[in-house]
Design an enzyme around this catalytic site. Structure first.
Site, PDB file in Angstrom:
ATOM      1  N   TYR A  32      44.853  48.423  79.593  1.00  0.00           N
ATOM      2  CA  TYR A  32      44.327  47.314  78.950  1.00  0.00           C
ATOM      3  C   TYR A  32      44.699  45.940  79.774  1.00  0.00           C
ATOM      4  O   TYR A  32      44.702  44.843  79.092  1.00  0.00           O
ATOM      5  CB  TYR A  32      44.490  47.200  77.670  1.00  0.00           C
TER       6      TYR A  32
ATOM      7  N   GLU B   1      39.479  52.939  85.805  1.00  0.00           N
ATOM      8  CA  GLU B   1      39.946  53.570  84.645  1.00  0.00           C
ATOM      9  C   GLU B   1      39.976  55.268  84.902  1.00  0.00           C
ATOM     10  O   GLU B   1      40.913  55.754  84.069  1.00  0.00           O
ATOM     11  CB  GLU B   1      39.002  53.369  83.566  1.00  0.00           C
TER      12      GLU B   1
ATOM     13  N   ASN C  96      38.087  51.204  66.453  1.00  0.00           N
ATOM     14  CA  ASN C  96      36.510  51.329  66.770  1.00  0.00           C
ATOM     15  C   ASN C  96      35.831  52.695  67.588  1.00  0.00           C
ATOM     16  O   ASN C  96      34.968  52.646  68.179  1.00  0.00           O
ATOM     17  CB  ASN C  96      36.118  49.978  67.246  1.00  0.00           C
TER      18      ASN C  96
ATOM     19  N   LYS D  12      39.490  57.145  70.309  1.00  0.00           N
ATOM     20  CA  LYS D  12      40.528  56.308  69.933  1.00  0.00           C
ATOM     21  C   LYS D  12      41.371  57.180  68.874  1.00  0.00           C
ATOM     22  O   LYS D  12      40.736  58.158  68.102  1.00  0.00           O
ATOM     23  CB  LYS D  12      40.399  55.134  69.774  1.00  0.00           C
TER      24      LYS D  12
ATOM     25  N   HIS E  64      36.335  53.977  73.432  1.00  0.00           N
ATOM     26  CA  HIS E  64      36.350  52.960  74.457  1.00  0.00           C
ATOM     27  C   HIS E  64      35.421  53.545  75.536  1.00  0.00           C
ATOM     28  O   HIS E  64      35.355  54.871  75.855  1.00  0.00           O
ATOM     29  CB  HIS E  64      37.727  52.856  75.167  1.00  0.00           C
TER      30      HIS E  64
HETATM   31  P1  CMP Z   1      37.872  48.598  73.885  1.00  0.00           P
HETATM   32  O1  CMP Z   1      36.533  48.729  74.468  1.00  0.00           O
HETATM   33  O2  CMP Z   1      38.668  49.800  73.900  1.00  0.00           O
HETATM   34  O3  CMP Z   1      38.478  47.176  74.846  1.00  0.00           O
HETATM   35  C1  CMP Z   1      39.592  46.325  74.498  1.00  0.00           C
HETATM   36  C2  CMP Z   1      39.477  46.477  72.954  1.00  0.00           C
HETATM   37  O4  CMP Z   1      40.003  45.623  72.117  1.00  0.00           O
HETATM   38  C3  CMP Z   1      38.234  46.689  72.073  1.00  0.00           C
HETATM   39  O5  CMP Z   1      37.526  47.879  72.627  1.00  0.00           O
HETATM   40  C4  CMP Z   1      38.714  46.530  70.537  1.00  0.00           C
HETATM   41  O6  CMP Z   1      38.926  47.727  70.238  1.00  0.00           O
HETATM   42  C5  CMP Z   1      39.748  45.661  70.814  1.00  0.00           C
HETATM   43  N1  CMP Z   1      39.747  44.223  70.140  1.00  0.00           N
HETATM   44  C6  CMP Z   1      40.346  43.764  69.135  1.00  0.00           C
HETATM   45  N2  CMP Z   1      40.080  42.478  69.004  1.00  0.00           N
HETATM   46  C7  CMP Z   1      39.072  42.209  69.939  1.00  0.00           C
HETATM   47  C8  CMP Z   1      37.950  41.098  70.066  1.00  0.00           C
HETATM   48  N3  CMP Z   1      38.403  39.921  69.343  1.00  0.00           N
HETATM   49  N4  CMP Z   1      37.487  41.067  71.148  1.00  0.00           N
HETATM   50  C9  CMP Z   1      37.190  42.394  71.886  1.00  0.00           C
HETATM   51  N5  CMP Z   1      37.943  43.583  71.728  1.00  0.00           N
HETATM   52  C10 CMP Z   1      38.669  43.344  70.618  1.00  0.00           C
END
Ligand code: CMP
Length: 141
Positions: free
Chosen positions: A50, A127, A113, A10, A116
């Site tokens: 997403y 994906e 974070n 990311k 992904h």
């Molecule tokens: P990712 O695995 O990329 O999939 C969706 C993303 O939404 C997740 O990682 C997080 O970075 C983001 N996100 C933000 N808030 C939340 C939440 N409350 N629960 C899950 N994903 C979240």
């Protein structure tokens, strides 16, 4: 069984210049990079990727963050690649991520974070196809 999974480094981790450190973790775990590209996602690309989260309260922030800078996108192949990649990443919320995982080491918040990874075989298939054509995927067998 051998699987493929879609991984995204990311914008926060690209900005920290840790693409190579993250690739090393994939390789040391026995995952092969079989496709990769760096992209600055458009709003439409991020929203489509997403789409399953479109009704969630965090969707706007998620799309805003994922379009805030370039990402590194890769397809990984290996034994139990989906679970293996999720083990390497650690919990979605870096505050809950186990020591030594990518998110514990490089992530700062639930949005920023670091990575992904696909969560299931059907998601991985969708994906990978979302970002890569068949002619961009180079398995070594
Ligand atoms: P990712 O695995 O990329 O999939 C969706 C993303 O939404 C997740 O990682 C997080 O970075 C983001 N996100 C933000 N808030 C939340 C939440 N409350 N629960 C899950 N994903 C979240």
């Amino acid at each position: 069984a051998t699987q493929r999974t879609l991984s995204i480094i990311k914008p926060d981790a690209v900005a920290k210049n840790v693409i190579g450190e993250i690739y090393t973790r994939f390789e040391k775990a026995g995952l092969q990079v079989i496709a990769s590209k760096m992209v600055h996602l458009s709003k439409e690309q991020a929203e489509g990727f997403y789409a399953e989260h479109s009704e969630r309260g965090f969707f706007g922030e998620l799309v805003g963050f994922m379009t805030s800078g370039p990402v590194m996108i890769q397809a990984l192949e290996g034994e139990e690649a989906i679970a293996k990649n999720r083990d390497l990443m650690g919990a979605t919320n870096p505050k809950e991520a186990a020591a030594g995982t990518i998110r514990a080491d490089f992530a700062t918040s639930i949005d920023a974070n670091a990575v992904h990874g696909s969560d299931a075989p059907a998601a991985a298939e969708r994906e990978i196809a979302y970002f890569f054509g068949e002619n961009e995927i180079c398995p070594r067998g």
